[in-house]
Design a protein around this motif. Sequence first.
Motif, short mmCIF file in Angstrom:
data_model
loop_
_atom_site.label_atom_id
_atom_site.label_comp_id
_atom_site.label_asym_id
_atom_site.label_seq_id
_atom_site.Cartn_x
_atom_site.Cartn_y
_atom_site.Cartn_z
N LEU A 30 0.83 -1.19 0.00
CA LEU A 30 0.00 0.00 0.00
C LEU A 30 0.86 1.24 0.00
N GLU A 31 0.24 2.35 -0.36
CA GLU A 31 0.91 3.64 -0.28
C GLU A 31 0.05 4.57 0.55
N VAL A 32 0.73 5.48 1.24
CA VAL A 32 0.07 6.45 2.11
C VAL A 32 0.54 7.84 1.73
N LEU A 33 -0.40 8.73 1.45
CA LEU A 33 -0.12 10.15 1.24
C LEU A 33 -0.66 10.89 2.45
N ILE A 34 0.20 11.66 3.10
CA ILE A 34 -0.23 12.44 4.26
C ILE A 34 0.10 13.90 3.98
N GLU A 35 -0.86 14.78 4.29
CA GLU A 35 -0.67 16.20 4.01
C GLU A 35 -1.44 17.06 5.00
N PRO A 36 -0.88 18.23 5.32
CA PRO A 36 -1.61 19.18 6.16
C PRO A 36 -2.83 19.70 5.41
N ALA A 37 -3.91 19.96 6.13
CA ALA A 37 -5.13 20.50 5.53
C ALA A 37 -5.90 21.26 6.59
N GLN A 38 -6.55 22.31 6.20
CA GLN A 38 -7.38 23.08 7.13
C GLN A 38 -8.70 22.33 7.34
N LEU A 39 -8.78 21.57 8.41
CA LEU A 39 -9.96 20.74 8.68
C LEU A 39 -10.57 21.04 10.04
N GLY A 40 -10.32 22.22 10.57
CA GLY A 40 -10.89 22.59 11.86
C GLY A 40 -10.44 21.68 12.99
N GLY A 41 -9.21 21.19 12.90
CA GLY A 41 -8.67 20.33 13.95
C GLY A 41 -8.92 18.85 13.75
#
Length: 104
Positions: A30-41
């Motif tokens: 599997l592959e995992v992409l992780i990224e910051p995002a404005q999601l209200g916490g």
Amino acid sequence: METLQFRFESGSRPLAGTPQLVGVVGSGNLEVLIEPAQLGGACEIEVRTAAVGFGATWEAVMADFHARWQLADARISINDMGATPAVVGLRLDQAVESLTGGTP
């Protein structure tokens, strides 16, 4: 293919940095992409998996991951070709560590 969505509202560790990709889906893993995002916490996780019918297992693995890391403002995308729960947890930890440089 099955797509699963998870959202955890109670994160206490805001994610920052450059999006990171770990793993290789073509290897039967599997592959995992992780990224910051404005999601209200919140922390949002989307799983696309070839292993249909394992929603409860995915939910347990994602809940364990969130309890361990408590990420906030994070978006995670997972492309899976039948990895075991242990490999999923390992790849998720690897992705977070690549951004934070730390441990849970």
